[in-house]
Scaffold this motif. Sequence first.
Motif, mmCIF file in Angstrom:
data_model
loop_
_atom_site.group_PDB
_atom_site.id
_atom_site.type_symbol
_atom_site.label_atom_id
_atom_site.label_comp_id
_atom_site.label_asym_id
_atom_site.label_seq_id
_atom_site.Cartn_x
_atom_site.Cartn_y
_atom_site.Cartn_z
ATOM 1 N N LYS A 104 1.946 8.012 5.548
ATOM 2 C CA LYS A 104 2.468 7.023 6.113
ATOM 3 C C LYS A 104 1.373 5.874 6.738
ATOM 4 C CE LYS A 104 3.511 7.783 10.656
ATOM 5 N NZ LYS A 104 4.436 8.185 11.598
ATOM 6 N N PHE A 105 0.324 6.349 6.877
ATOM 7 C CA PHE A 105 -0.792 5.358 7.086
ATOM 8 C C PHE A 105 -1.207 4.562 5.854
ATOM 9 C CE2 PHE A 105 -2.048 9.073 10.222
ATOM 10 C CZ PHE A 105 -1.475 8.635 10.812
ATOM 11 N N LEU A 106 -1.144 5.275 4.742
ATOM 12 C CA LEU A 106 -1.506 4.569 3.387
ATOM 13 C C LEU A 106 -0.353 3.662 3.209
ATOM 14 C CD1 LEU A 106 -3.259 4.503 0.765
ATOM 15 C CD2 LEU A 106 -1.967 6.427 -0.032
ATOM 16 N N ALA A 107 0.698 3.989 3.295
ATOM 17 C CA ALA A 107 2.001 3.041 3.071
ATOM 18 C C ALA A 107 1.790 1.879 4.073
ATOM 19 C CB ALA A 107 3.231 3.783 3.114
ATOM 20 N N ASN A 108 1.466 2.016 5.318
ATOM 21 C CA ASN A 108 1.296 1.102 6.210
ATOM 22 C C ASN A 108 0.264 -0.172 5.753
ATOM 23 O OD1 ASN A 108 3.479 1.808 7.616
ATOM 24 N ND2 ASN A 108 1.725 2.806 9.274
ATOM 25 N N ALA A 109 -0.910 0.210 5.221
ATOM 26 C CA ALA A 109 -1.936 -0.578 4.825
ATOM 27 C C ALA A 109 -1.593 -1.074 3.374
ATOM 28 C CB ALA A 109 -3.173 0.437 4.284
ATOM 29 N N GLN A 110 -0.853 -0.528 2.451
ATOM 30 C CA GLN A 110 -0.399 -0.949 1.167
ATOM 31 C C GLN A 110 0.797 -2.090 1.508
ATOM 32 O OE1 GLN A 110 0.927 2.609 -0.444
ATOM 33 N NE2 GLN A 110 -0.678 2.681 -1.888
ATOM 34 N N GLN A 111 1.522 -1.753 2.443
ATOM 35 C CA GLN A 111 2.661 -2.839 2.819
ATOM 36 C C GLN A 111 1.848 -4.263 3.465
ATOM 37 O OE1 GLN A 111 5.708 -2.280 2.270
ATOM 38 N NE2 GLN A 111 6.388 -4.426 2.891
ATOM 39 N N GLN A 112 0.890 -3.956 4.356
ATOM 40 C CA GLN A 112 0.118 -5.201 4.709
ATOM 41 C C GLN A 112 -0.444 -5.930 3.481
ATOM 42 O OE1 GLN A 112 -0.423 -6.338 7.762
ATOM 43 N NE2 GLN A 112 1.169 -4.914 8.567
ATOM 44 N N ARG A 113 -0.891 -5.287 2.570
ATOM 45 C CA ARG A 113 -1.467 -5.911 1.442
ATOM 46 C C ARG A 113 -0.558 -6.511 0.348
ATOM 47 N NH1 ARG A 113 -5.229 -2.076 0.927
ATOM 48 N NH2 ARG A 113 -4.010 -1.187 -0.767
ATOM 49 N N GLY A 114 0.829 -6.403 0.901
ATOM 50 C CA GLY A 114 2.006 -6.767 -0.220
ATOM 51 C C GLY A 114 1.991 -5.974 -1.380
ATOM 52 N N GLN A 115 1.572 -4.808 -1.380
ATOM 53 C CA GLN A 115 2.006 -3.742 -2.404
ATOM 54 C C GLN A 115 3.135 -2.788 -1.979
ATOM 55 O OE1 GLN A 115 -1.985 -2.080 -2.173
ATOM 56 N NE2 GLN A 115 -2.506 -2.758 -4.098
ATOM 57 N N GLY A 116 4.472 -3.607 -1.983
ATOM 58 C CA GLY A 116 5.614 -3.143 -1.625
ATOM 59 C C GLY A 116 5.967 -1.962 -2.277
ATOM 60 N N ALA A 117 5.838 -1.882 -3.783
ATOM 61 C CA ALA A 117 6.268 -0.660 -4.402
ATOM 62 C C ALA A 117 5.604 0.528 -4.159
ATOM 63 C CB ALA A 117 6.065 -1.103 -5.725
ATOM 64 N N GLU A 118 4.324 0.363 -4.144
ATOM 65 C CA GLU A 118 3.367 1.447 -3.773
ATOM 66 C C GLU A 118 3.658 2.111 -2.426
ATOM 67 O OE1 GLU A 118 2.468 -1.284 -4.959
ATOM 68 O OE2 GLU A 118 1.091 -0.977 -6.727
ATOM 69 N N ALA A 119 3.804 1.212 -1.393
ATOM 70 C CA ALA A 119 4.199 1.352 0.047
ATOM 71 C C ALA A 119 5.519 2.130 -0.010
ATOM 72 C CB ALA A 119 4.211 0.382 0.812
ATOM 73 N N SER A 120 6.630 1.802 -0.693
ATOM 74 C CA SER A 120 7.561 2.572 -0.640
ATOM 75 C C SER A 120 7.530 3.921 -1.436
ATOM 76 C CB SER A 120 8.554 1.608 -1.621
ATOM 77 O OG SER A 120 10.251 2.385 -1.506
ATOM 78 N N ARG A 121 6.827 3.832 -2.212
ATOM 79 C CA ARG A 121 6.538 5.312 -3.011
ATOM 80 C C ARG A 121 6.195 6.184 -1.991
ATOM 81 N NH1 ARG A 121 5.192 3.526 -7.524
ATOM 82 N NH2 ARG A 121 2.703 3.441 -7.038
ATOM 83 N N ASN A 122 4.999 5.745 -1.199
ATOM 84 C CA ASN A 122 4.389 6.782 -0.274
ATOM 85 C C ASN A 122 5.141 7.109 0.677
ATOM 86 O OD1 ASN A 122 1.664 7.552 -1.585
ATOM 87 N ND2 ASN A 122 1.297 5.445 -1.426
ATOM 88 N N MET A 123 5.771 6.148 1.336
ATOM 89 C CA MET A 123 7.022 6.509 2.262
ATOM 90 C C MET A 123 7.862 7.226 1.853
ATOM 91 S SD MET A 123 6.014 5.199 5.298
ATOM 92 C CE MET A 123 7.328 5.877 6.002
ATOM 93 N N LYS A 124 8.467 7.342 0.840
ATOM 94 C CA LYS A 124 9.486 8.316 0.078
ATOM 95 C C LYS A 124 8.814 9.719 0.245
ATOM 96 C CE LYS A 124 12.081 5.241 -2.922
ATOM 97 N NZ LYS A 124 12.464 4.822 -4.307
ATOM 98 N N LEU A 125 7.604 9.866 -0.044
ATOM 99 C CA LEU A 125 6.722 11.062 -0.135
ATOM 100 C C LEU A 125 6.722 11.604 1.465
ATOM 101 C CD1 LEU A 125 4.035 10.493 -2.750
ATOM 102 C CD2 LEU A 125 6.172 12.027 -2.942
ATOM 103 N N TYR A 126 6.473 10.580 2.208
ATOM 104 C CA TYR A 126 6.187 10.899 3.724
ATOM 105 C C TYR A 126 7.530 11.531 4.280
ATOM 106 C CZ TYR A 126 5.883 10.558 8.647
ATOM 107 O OH TYR A 126 5.700 11.066 10.041
ATOM 108 N N THR A 127 8.847 10.827 4.035
ATOM 109 C CA THR A 127 10.150 11.304 4.617
ATOM 110 C C THR A 127 10.350 12.752 4.087
ATOM 111 O OG1 THR A 127 11.253 10.092 2.970
ATOM 112 C CG2 THR A 127 10.803 9.173 5.027
ATOM 113 N N GLU A 128 9.917 13.218 2.839
ATOM 114 C CA GLU A 128 10.377 14.388 2.036
ATOM 115 C C GLU A 128 9.445 15.460 2.821
ATOM 116 O OE1 GLU A 128 9.126 14.346 -1.952
ATOM 117 O OE2 GLU A 128 10.470 12.919 -2.487
#
Length: 613
Positions: free
Chosen positions: A492-516
């Motif tokens: 989740k923390f990694l996804a937040n950092a990626q979202q802030q940088r505009g890396q939406g696809a990477e952020a979404s992928r990590n959030m999917k892993l987090y919700t699993e």
Amino acid sequence: MSLEHRVLGGGLSLVLACSAWAAEVAAPPPPALNPLGGPAPSEAAERGFALLLEGKEAEAYKTFEAAAQKGEDANALFGLALCQRMRGQAQDAVLSLTKALQAGRQNPWADVYLAVLDVFLNDGKDPKPFLEAAAALENDANVRPYLRDRIRHVHADWLARAGRFDDAAKLYEALQYANAWALIGPFDNRDKAGFETEYEPENTIDFEKPVPGRNRPVTWFHPKLAPMNGVVGLSEVFEPPTHSLAYAVTHLKVEKAQWAVMRVGCAGAAKVWLNDREVLQLDEYNEYAPEKGAAPVYLQKGVNQLLVKTAVVEETGWSFSVRFSRPEGGPVEGLLFDAGAEALKAYKTANVGRATPLLEPEDPDLGVVMKMRAALKAAPGNALLRAFYGDQMDARKLGNKEDNISVKEYAKAVELRPACPLFLMMLSYGTQDFNQARQAAEAAAASHPDLPMPQVRLAQMASDSSMEVAAEACARAALAKFGNERAAECLKFLANAQQQRGQGAEASRNMKLYTEQRPYDADGWSTLYQQARTTRERREILARALERCGGDSGLRAIHAEDLGLQEKGDASAEYLAAGLRVDPFAIGESLEVARAWRRAGKPAQARQELEAA
């Protein structure tokens, strides 16, 4: 120097707040797992906790694991669960704590097992072991009656968070929360002075007569709805909702005179009278928690009057709850609540000449906090007891909010056993002082580099402080070392950092892993929903989220809006209305329900909702 030290700053010296107190305590005694009474712990459990308190977590883990495999050793299972949680084995910790609760159902420490389990459940992948155990324990005559009540409460809260409102309501009903009230307010509580001021309702209750309030005359009113969990939320009922107080009255009807225990929860402060006699005062302002205080009370045959004074300043929410049980726990037979005018009239007639017996019931169960306070007087140097007393103070929101009583207890436990990683992490997560939290986590990370929890905590603090570069570095390091399951929050923390940088696809992928890994975290699902690019994807995410977190108000609002977009107006309004069962005093949400009915072309239902609000 570790990565976390480079990005968050060095310094392993832990700033301890209570060194003078520690000097008064002799050399730390053995763990002594039974200062609360109950069965003596096994030799293996004692040895395991001794090792853990010395900082030898790996040896403690092996000791607990071996003891747990041999039979129903509740203390060993508890110790194993604590180690598993620090190791990032969230689901294993849920299983171990569930077994500890089952094995220790006559042990006073079982109240602690349950409180810790309540926190751990949200991090597990599957609550089924607890839900099945809870259903069995609630009907087990060998379980202490008050513990059965507490299990039922945690079970109901979980079902409500999952959106299973009908099932939750049945469990709450068995807990006998007062569910019919008349309310009046607001009155002045500036500088907390109103709490000790005798306003008119303390002298005379007259449903028809206006009395001077804070800024205008006020009168009693009777809400038409009752919250299924017993929590009367007042923040949206009275204006202003700060530096004010209000009164609530109801009447209890019982078929025979008897002793009971009254259990009161509140956000803000509260004072309670039963039959014109003050029976409980909670004058510390903190957030809401159920059962902050308990007192034996004598219920007269027939009609009894319960008056609550509930006060708030500006640091907390505003709510209260009251429930009753037999002295040992369990429901009071034939108890009914009535806040109507006829009940008030009947009470005034029946109360003439009544008296309360001088002898109170012998050894009523007033909860584990009272037992802990008594035990700490005899064993002030028991570090384990101190730490979990602090944990109970935190869970029950006891003490004034600004006093941080729980943090002081965690700090005392650290002083007594500075090598124990568990106490360091309890301090790090419990304190609001960033430097104290960081230093505690750093100390644990340095002494126990193989435990994920300290390094996850460091990543969390960086993320919460908007230190995105540091948060990403800490998160990546922890994930590389411990993997997605054991360091799940770092996704989740990694996804937040990626979202802030505009890396939406990477952020979404990590959030999917987090919700699993954390499927019962509603915030995780909300973030994943916001990252979705298509309507179909958003609806699929929302459907999965609601299966697990269907009681979350944010997710429910999203689903209701989507139903409206699909021109399912009736379904949207009905769905929103179902959520009001948790808090019918949420006026803003009631207005949303009315708007939904109006959009659906049902003005009569909209008007009915507005009248109830």
